[in-house]
Design a protein around this motif. Structure first.
Motif, short mmCIF file in Angstrom:
data_model
loop_
_atom_site.label_atom_id
_atom_site.label_comp_id
_atom_site.label_asym_id
_atom_site.label_seq_id
_atom_site.Cartn_x
_atom_site.Cartn_y
_atom_site.Cartn_z
N TRP A 870 -16.00 -10.14 32.11
CA TRP A 870 -14.89 -9.74 31.24
C TRP A 870 -15.13 -10.00 29.76
O TRP A 870 -14.45 -9.44 28.90
CB TRP A 870 -13.62 -10.50 31.65
N CYS A 871 -16.09 -10.86 29.41
CA CYS A 871 -16.33 -11.18 28.01
C CYS A 871 -17.46 -10.30 27.48
O CYS A 871 -18.56 -10.29 28.04
CB CYS A 871 -16.70 -12.66 27.85
N HIS A 872 -17.18 -9.57 26.42
CA HIS A 872 -18.15 -8.64 25.85
C HIS A 872 -18.72 -9.15 24.53
O HIS A 872 -19.21 -8.36 23.72
CB HIS A 872 -17.51 -7.27 25.66
N VAL A 873 -18.63 -10.45 24.32
CA VAL A 873 -19.23 -11.09 23.15
C VAL A 873 -20.42 -11.90 23.63
O VAL A 873 -20.36 -12.56 24.67
CB VAL A 873 -18.20 -12.00 22.43
N ASN A 874 -21.51 -11.83 22.86
CA ASN A 874 -22.73 -12.57 23.22
C ASN A 874 -23.24 -12.20 24.60
O ASN A 874 -23.72 -13.04 25.36
CB ASN A 874 -22.49 -14.09 23.15
N VAL A 875 -23.14 -10.92 24.92
CA VAL A 875 -23.60 -10.47 26.25
C VAL A 875 -25.09 -10.70 26.41
O VAL A 875 -25.57 -11.22 27.43
CB VAL A 875 -23.24 -8.99 26.45
N GLY A 876 -25.85 -10.31 25.37
CA GLY A 876 -27.29 -10.49 25.46
C GLY A 876 -27.69 -11.95 25.50
O GLY A 876 -28.62 -12.33 26.23
N SER A 877 -26.99 -12.77 24.73
CA SER A 877 -27.30 -14.21 24.73
C SER A 877 -27.04 -14.81 26.10
O SER A 877 -27.80 -15.65 26.58
CB SER A 877 -26.47 -14.92 23.66
N CYS A 878 -25.95 -14.38 26.74
CA CYS A 878 -25.66 -14.88 28.09
C CYS A 878 -26.74 -14.44 29.07
O CYS A 878 -27.13 -15.21 29.95
CB CYS A 878 -24.29 -14.39 28.54
N CYS A 879 -27.20 -13.20 28.92
CA CYS A 879 -28.27 -12.74 29.81
C CYS A 879 -29.53 -13.58 29.62
O CYS A 879 -30.22 -13.92 30.58
CB CYS A 879 -28.56 -11.26 29.54
N PHE A 880 -29.83 -13.90 28.36
CA PHE A 880 -31.00 -14.73 28.11
C PHE A 880 -30.83 -16.11 28.75
O PHE A 880 -31.76 -16.64 29.38
CB PHE A 880 -31.22 -14.88 26.61
N MET A 881 -29.65 -16.70 28.59
CA MET A 881 -29.41 -18.02 29.19
C MET A 881 -29.47 -17.97 30.72
O MET A 881 -29.99 -18.88 31.36
CB MET A 881 -28.03 -18.54 28.75
N MET A 882 -28.94 -16.90 31.28
CA MET A 882 -29.02 -16.75 32.73
C MET A 882 -30.47 -16.65 33.18
O MET A 882 -30.87 -17.24 34.20
CB MET A 882 -28.24 -15.52 33.18
N GLY A 883 -31.26 -15.93 32.41
CA GLY A 883 -32.68 -15.85 32.73
C GLY A 883 -33.36 -17.20 32.65
O GLY A 883 -34.18 -17.55 33.51
N ARG A 884 -32.97 -17.98 31.66
CA ARG A 884 -33.54 -19.33 31.54
C ARG A 884 -33.16 -20.19 32.75
O ARG A 884 -34.00 -20.93 33.29
CB ARG A 884 -33.01 -19.97 30.25
N CYS A 885 -31.92 -20.09 33.19
CA CYS A 885 -31.48 -20.85 34.37
C CYS A 885 -32.24 -20.40 35.61
O CYS A 885 -32.70 -21.22 36.40
CB CYS A 885 -29.98 -20.68 34.57
N LEU A 886 -32.35 -19.10 35.77
CA LEU A 886 -33.03 -18.58 36.96
C LEU A 886 -34.50 -18.99 36.98
O LEU A 886 -35.07 -19.22 38.05
CB LEU A 886 -32.89 -17.06 37.02
N LEU A 887 -35.10 -19.07 35.81
CA LEU A 887 -36.49 -19.53 35.76
C LEU A 887 -36.61 -20.95 36.29
O LEU A 887 -37.50 -21.26 37.08
CB LEU A 887 -36.99 -19.49 34.30
N VAL A 888 -35.71 -21.80 35.86
CA VAL A 888 -35.75 -23.19 36.31
C VAL A 888 -35.48 -23.28 37.80
O VAL A 888 -36.05 -24.11 38.51
CB VAL A 888 -34.75 -24.03 35.51
N MET A 889 -34.60 -22.40 38.30
CA MET A 889 -34.26 -22.42 39.72
C MET A 889 -35.36 -21.80 40.58
O MET A 889 -35.28 -21.81 41.81
CB MET A 889 -32.95 -21.66 39.97
N GLY A 890 -36.38 -21.24 39.94
CA GLY A 890 -37.47 -20.66 40.71
C GLY A 890 -37.27 -19.21 41.09
O GLY A 890 -38.04 -18.69 41.90
#
Length: 1404
Positions: A870-890
């Motif tokens: 629902w939040c359309h602010v910092n969408v790309g930044s959130c995607c980057f952070m999600m990618g960082r989390c997923l990297l750590v999670m393997g």
């Protein structure tokens, strides 16, 4: 809006800061009277628990070391606990517990004062008075500049304080003695450092104990002064013997509350007595200066006059401009009353009271109240354990309307468990929810529940949770028994066990939450609520929260007396708040759960609100809908009121605020304020306030959405104002939905605990952040969460948000000049800034960035999950952070998808722009390509080559017009394909690299890596389009630059040429390889390789047509120089000679064959004698023949001589010498001989008899002489010469052999070595042979005759023989020999003469 400005400063909310971790370490000091008791104490009663505190004088000055610092205390029986707190720093050793054995502390009997060098604590018990002298904080630290997060408390060295020093304590005398019916006390310091204690006397009145100054030793002792109502002062000196008669005093004259106001040379003692009279005493003059009957200010005082005023309380407030204010609470059975007076004095030093205000209250049990020059704060606690805090401005509030503070409610008495919930998980979540129960309450409940005697004080939060789970589960298992239970009964028993423990928690939390006192800071307007087990603060509450929390019956009265500037708007606002309150009360837990699940499962809140509205309509038994409709009809413009309400709920930052965060305060400001509001107490307080706000506002948004759904369904033109229906549906409802989800997210984050992170994971994360160049903006070193777990919001505020907030509040040096801090205003701004940082729809991205820096990946992943739809602010930044989390999670492939999704937002969001910003490299590529570069660096740091290849391949499509970026990406793809062993893909990436220099680098790396991996088939098999010469050059360079025996680059280059049928180059490579092996590697393996190299070179040329079977001999010298050497200087630093032109030498097949043979011979020699391997590498054929002869390899030596047209003389000489050695040598020589004899080829094997090594050697020599005959037989001559030179007799076979070859030369050899007898014998035999006797032995075909060819004699040699024989006439033997030769010659001459005549005859 106008209403908020007038009300926000006057509304307060309680925020508790109870600890979640293990309790602070409290040191204990015990005081006991000498002799173990206190003598004849008049009372043994236990006084009520009490508390209080003290704010340092300069606590409001920004540049002070005591800024935001205070001490609070609590008494219970004979125990006093002192705690020093700071809102800026975490104080170490800040808690101490004093135990006074056989004594009971007076309620309120602790008084704290501040001098230039000390903090003085005066303590009153029922038997003693005490003085504690502690160092002042300004004297403990070297500087007032606070830059560290931890500092020592004034209680650190309390163990060094002489609490038992007679100068620092005094026993209360039995005469007059302490009253058993009053716990009042007062204390102050004199100008000379003495301590005075005012206490109620057992006989009525007041007596004052005086402790002399602490630095006076042996000069003075304690003294006592008694103040009586007769205004006669009685002084008792040490020994406690009275000098005057005290009058009879009744209990009505007993003081129940005491306060002191100190002047320059006097102290005014104010005493409130049980007879409802206020008296003021002068300590200096020891007289009563004023008496006031306060019942005169009570409207109905008839009944009150007949009762003793045991519950009256007295407080003072002083202002230099307004003077002294006296506040008195008069306790009445049904209604209490506050009276505020101002002390008025005349020139004749007569005093009176000016009545300012009388305020009434219906609460009965007053715990404490605080007075300022304009306000009264009061604390009540009723029998139902409900705490009430109210305040009033007695100057401006004519109507006497109290303002209520919203206090912290106790936890719910029961935990609702749905059928789909696990009881253990639900109860654990409810019990350990941050802010629900204190650590102390849980420990006490666990100890009682477990019925254990051991202390559990040192358990951390996680350990406590485990212990509780184990204890409850053990209780549950014991209740089950051994019988099998149904699922329903099993669940019921489990719920009962957990409910029992939960009830214990409620019980002890309720006890610890019992209020004891109010602590008011007049400098900063901060109000603290001191409870039995912890401390809480009263913070400002916004208008919106106040309207929603205020009971409906008080809502109208609140605003009728507010005096708002816009009454119509205020009416609508009140109406909307009333509607929200009606809805909120009607929403059942099931309905509330519907909205909770909608937010948690990312469903539309609008539908959940509509569903709740349907349930409310279906279950409307109290006419709720009708009341709401009526309320809406009374509003002028409900839509506008809702819009303004939403505006107050919105925390979107404006442009000016965003610009303000880029302003950096001056250095001195940053240093002074680096720790401002940085303590764990302040962090907990701010984040608890934000949590409470988020909870309240979530409910407001929920109820507001239900109200808007009601408007859409039941609103008419009168209510909505015609065309406003569409506006309501499309705009306000959507905004309310976003606000609801935002506050849900903030509430979730405020309750989510941060994870404990190992140090190695922090270090690894720091390395990854350094790759991203984010080390300056993120939280890199969060506190290790051991005993006091933090929520992620607390972590964020402590490490990131606080610094930004402080820099925003104090942006210049002018801020440092402010003399005081206004606590309500500053706290409101701090909480507002924190909410703005947490507000999901703001461009700030500090919160997720902090979570990433603190390794809170699970929390960050859940945060983005709740935010993403629902939040359309910092969408790309959130995607980057999600990618960082997923990297750590393997989950690398999912992470790659997230990174790719974020790429489309590069250049649009502040965080992504900061991510790609780099000061090291000039930005020549597009922002998206720079983003890809950062992600590739991150993947590289984490060691994920497959993902790097995928991302780089994808990035190439965005770099179609940027050949530099394409070159970089293809180089990256090449590198990681090569690392993974994908040789073909690496080759393809190299071939398509548009940058020639990078392509050449990749090619070089490909060659080296594949060679090191021994993947030569791939290396040779690649086509190398347009790169053939480069490949050859690279391999040649590597071949000439590395060690020959450890790398096989020459063989690789040979295979490369063979694969392409370039045999001449292949032969050249192997010939050069062999040459270098001969020069550089003087070992047996080197010789083996050299032989193979030359053989391979020969084979290559044999595959070519004869006219092309040649190679250019590789140059020696320059190509073999060490890599990296200076072209101008030699290895010793001298200038190298200028190279001259070299002549090209062509080598044909025959030349290579000879070299090949030479190499094989060297190998043979080295195999036979390994010691020769070091010298054979560069030996010439002649030298090699000598070595072969020495080793006994005569066949090989002869073959070498024949190949290079060399004389065999060294071979025969060497073999002759070995024969001589064997003939005259010992057993060692014979044993060794068989080795070299076996290495030579014999013509035949003798089987008839046993032969020795000597015989075999002579046989070999004989064989060679027979086989290798040449003109004039030089080899026989050299053999005989060698034998004779060593004095070895010639063997008969050799003599006979040489006779046939050259008898004349044999004769000359005899003569050379003076073998006259052998020479005579040879001459005689030779002459006989010429004459026909044994001519076959001399190789004479035809003897002397007239018909045969001419024969001859070596007359010169014979003449020399005869001369030698005839020289010594005395030698008879020689003369005989001479005569034999002479006679034989005569015979020969006769035959020659006869044959000559016959020949002449025949011719004629």
């Amino acid at each position: 809006m106008a209403a908020s400005v007038g009300l926000a400063e006057r509304r307060y909310l309680e925020v508790s800061v109870a600890e979640r971790g293990a309790r602070r370490r409290v040191r204990e000091l015990v005081f006991s009277l000498p002799g173990g008791g206190g003598g004849t104490s008049p009372t043994a009663a236990r006084y009520a628990d009490s508390a209080g505190g003290y704010w340092y004088q300069e606590n409001a000055r920004l540049g002070s070391v005591t800024r935001n610092r205070f001490i609070h205390w609590a008494t219970s029986g004979g125990t006093l606990q002192l705690v020093e707190e700071s809102l800026d720093i975490n104080l170490l050793n800040n808690a101490v517990q004093l135990k006074f054995q056989n004594c009971s502390l007076l309620s309120g009997g602790v008084h704290i004062f501040e001098t230039q060098n000390h903090v003085v604590i005066l303590i009153s018990t029922n038997q003693t008075v005490h003085r504690l002298m502690l160092p002042h904080p300004a004297r403990m630290y070297r500087s007032e500049l606070i830059t560290e997060s931890h500092m020592q408390s004034i209680f650190t060295d309390i163990g060094k304080v002489h609490i038992r020093d007679p100068l620092n304590y005094c026993v209360i005398p039995t005469i007059p003695g302490l009253s058993a019916y009053s716990a009042a006390s007062a204390a102050w310091l004199t100008s000379d450092g003495g301590a005075l204690f005012a206490l109620p006397s057992a006989s009525g009145g007041i007596f004052i104990l005086n402790l002399p100054p602490h630095d006076v030793h042996g000069m003075s002792s304690s003294s006592l002064v008694e103040l009586k109502q007769s205004s006669v002062m009685q002084r008792l000196l040490t020994g406690w013997m009275p000098t005057a008669i005290r009058g009879d005093q009744g209990p009505s004259d007993l003081p129940v509350s005491l306060s002191v106001h100190c002047r320059e040379h006097d102290a005014l003692i104010f005493a409130m007595y049980q007879d409802h009279k206020l008296r003021m005493w002068s300590y200096k003059d020891q007289v009563c200066l004023m008496v006031a009957d306060l019942l005169e200010f009570v409207p109905v005082n008839k009944d009150l006059r007949l009762t003793a005023g045991t519950g009256h309380k007295l407080q003072l407030a002083y202002s230099e401009t307004l003077g002294l204010y006296i506040g008195v609470y008069l306790q009445a059975p049904k209604q209490g009353q506050f009276c505020v007076f101002q002390l008025v004095s005349t020139e004749s030093h007569r005093y009176s009271l000016d009545h300012i205000s009388s305020l009434f209250t219906s609460q009965e049990t007053l715990v404490d109240f605080a007075l300022t020059t304009s306000e009264i704060w009061a604390l009540w606690h009723d029998d139902e354990n409900e705490t009430t805090v109210k305040y009033i401005n007695f100057e401006h509030n004519v109507a006497g309307q109290w303002n209520q503070v919203f206090t912290q409610p106790l936890a719910a008495e029961e935990v609702d468990i749905r059928d789909d919930q696990d009881p253990r998980e639900t109860f654990t979540e409810a019990i350990f929810m941050p802010g629900q129960f204190t650590h102390s309450a849980l420990l006490k409940a666990l100890q009682i529940f477990s019925q254990g005697n051991e202390r559990l004080a040192d358990l951390s939060w996680d350990e406590l949770k485990k212990q509780v789970t184990v204890a409850v589960e053990s209780e549950f298992q014991s209740n089950m028994g051994e019988d099998e239970l149904s699922q329903e009964l099993f669940r019921q028993l489990q719920i009962e066990s957990w409910s029992k423990f939960y009830a214990y928690c409620l019980q002890y939390q309720e006890e610890l939450s019992r209020p004891l006192a109010l602590l008011l800071n007049p400098c900063t307007n901060m109000v603290c609520l001191l409870k039995k087990g912890y401390l809480s603060f009263l913070v400002s509450c916004s208008l919106i929260d106040h309207l929603y929390l205020l009971p409906a019956e008080q809502l109208m009265n609140e605003f009728e007396n507010a005096g708002l500037e816009e009454p119509e708007f205020s009416h609508d606002l009140v109406g909307v708040a009333h509607c929200l309150r009606l809805i909120g009360k009607s929403v059942s837990p099931e309905m509330a759960f519907t909205m909770e699940m909608a937010c948690c499962h990312l469903q539309a809140p609008e539908r959940a609100a509509e569903e709740i509205l349907n349930d409310l309509i279906a279950n409307d038994t109290d006419n709720l809908m009708e009341d709401i409709h009526t309320e809406l009809q009374e509003m002028r413009n409900p839509v506008n009121a809702i819009g303004m309400l939403l505006q107050e709920l919105n925390y979107e930052a404006d442009v000016e605020m965003e610009r303000g965060f880029s302003i950096v305060p001056p250095l001195n400001v940053r240093m002074h304020l680096s720790q401002l509001y940085g303590s764990s107490t302040m962090v907990n307080m701010v984040c608890q306030c934000v949590y409470k706000m988020s909870v309240t506002r979530f409910l407001i948004c929920r109820d507001l959405m239900i109200l808007q759904q009601f408007l859409l369904r039941h609103g008419d033109a009168v209510v909505l104002g015609g065309g406003q229906l569409f506006h309501t549906q499309q705009n306000l409802l959507h905004r309310t939905s976003l606000f609801l989800l935002s506050y849900y997210l903030i509430r979730w984050a405020s309750q989510r605990l941060a994870s404990d992170v190992p140090v190695d994971e922090l270090e690894s994360n720091l390395q990854h952040l350094s790759v991203l160049k984010l080390t300056d903006s993120t939280c890199l070193a969060p506190l290790k969460l051991v005993s006091s777990p933090q929520t992620i919001v607390e972590l964020f505020f402590q490490e990131v948000a606080r610094k930004h907030t402080i820099s925003q509040l104090f942006q210049s040096n002018a801020a440092m000049d402010e003399t005081s801090l206004n606590w309500p205003q500053i706290f409101s701004e701090i909480s507002s800034y924190l909410l703005q940082f947490l507000w999901p729809m703001n461009p700030f991205f500090l919160f997720p960035e902090c979570l990433m820096g603190a390794c809170q990946y699970i929390q960050l992943q859940e945060y983005i999950r709740l935010l993403e739809p629902w939040c359309h602010v910092n969408v790309g930044s959130c995607c980057f952070m999600m990618g960082r989390c997923l990297l750590v999670m393997g989950e690398g492939h999912k992470a790659l998808d997230s990174f790719c999704q974020a790429a489309s937002e590069v250049g649009k969001e502040e965080f992504l722009d900061r991510l790609i910003r780099s000061e090291e490299v000039e930005m020549t590529s597009s922002p998206r390509l720079q983003y890809y570069d950062k992600v590739l660096r991150l993947l590289d740091a984490m060691g994920l080559p497959e993902l790097i290849i995928q991302l780089a391949t994808l990035a190439i499509t965005d770099a179609a017009d940027d050949w530099r970026s394409q070159a970089t990406l293809r180089t990256c793809i090449f590198k990681y394909h090569l690392d993974l062993g994908h040789n073909s893909q690496a080759y393809e990436a190299m071939i398509h690299n548009p940058d020639p220099s990078r392509q050449l680098d990749c090619l070089r790396q490909l060659v080296v890596v594949l060679c090191e991996r021994s993947q030569l088939q791939d290396l040779v098999g690649f086509p190398y389009i347009n790169l053939h010469n480069e490949v050859v050059s690279i391999i040649e360079y590597r071949a000439r630059a590395v060690d020959l025996m450890t790398h096989n680059y020459y063989e690789l280059l040979y295979a490369f040429h063979i694969y392409r049928h370039n045999y001449r180059k292949a032969g050249t490579v192997m010939f050069e390889y062999g040459m270098r092996l001969g020069r550089e590697v003087h070992t047996l393996p080197g010789l083996q390789k050299q032989a193979n190299c030359y053989l391979a070179a020969v084979n290559c040329l044999r595959l070519i047509r004869p006219e092309y079977a040649w190679i250019v001999q590789p140059a020696s010298g320059a190509v073999y120089e060490r890599p990296g050497a200076s072209p101008k200087r030699s290895h010793d630093g001298e200038y190298a000679p200028v190279p001259t032109g070299s002549q090209i030498e062509i080598l044909e097949l025959q030349d290579l064959e000879r070299e090949c043979m030479l190499a094989r011979i060297r190998l043979t020699l080295a195999q036979h004698d390994p010691s020769t391997a070091a010298i054979t590498g560069n030996s010439s054929p002649k030298e090699l023949v000598t070595l072969l002869v020495q080793a006994g390899l005569f066949d090989t030596a002869i073959s070498l001589c024949q190949t290079y047209n060399l004389s065999l003389r060294p071979v025969f000489e060497g073999l002759t010498f070995k024969c001589i050695t064997l003939q005259f040598g010992g057993e060692a020589a014979l044993t060794e001989a068989w080795d070299w004899l076996a290495a030579n080829q014999f013509p035949s094997v003798i089987t008839t008899k046993e032969t020795g090594a000597t015989d075999e050697a002579w046989r070999l020599l004989s064989y060679y002489l027979d086989k290798y005959k040449c003109q004039n037989s030089p080899y026989h001559r050299c053999v005989i010469n060698k034998l004779l030179s060593h004095g070895v007799p010639l063997p008969n076979w050799l003599i006979n052999s040489y006779k046939k070859v050259d008898a004349a030369e044999l004769l000359r050899l005899y003569l050379n070595y003076d073998l006259l007898e052998e020479a005579v014998e040879l001459v005689l035999e030779y002459v006989d042979a010429l004459l026909g006797k044994g001519h076959d032995y001399f190789g004479i075909e035809f003897p002397l005759s007239a018909t045969t060819p001419i024969v001859w004699l070596p007359y010169s040699a014979i003449d020399q023989l005869l001369q030698a024989l005839g020289e010594n006439e005395s030698n008879h033997h020689n003369l005989m020999l001479y005569q034999k030769v002479h006679d034989k010659l005569e015979i020969y001459q006769d035959q020659v003469d006869k044959a000559t005549r016959d020949l002449l005859y025949r011719r004629n």
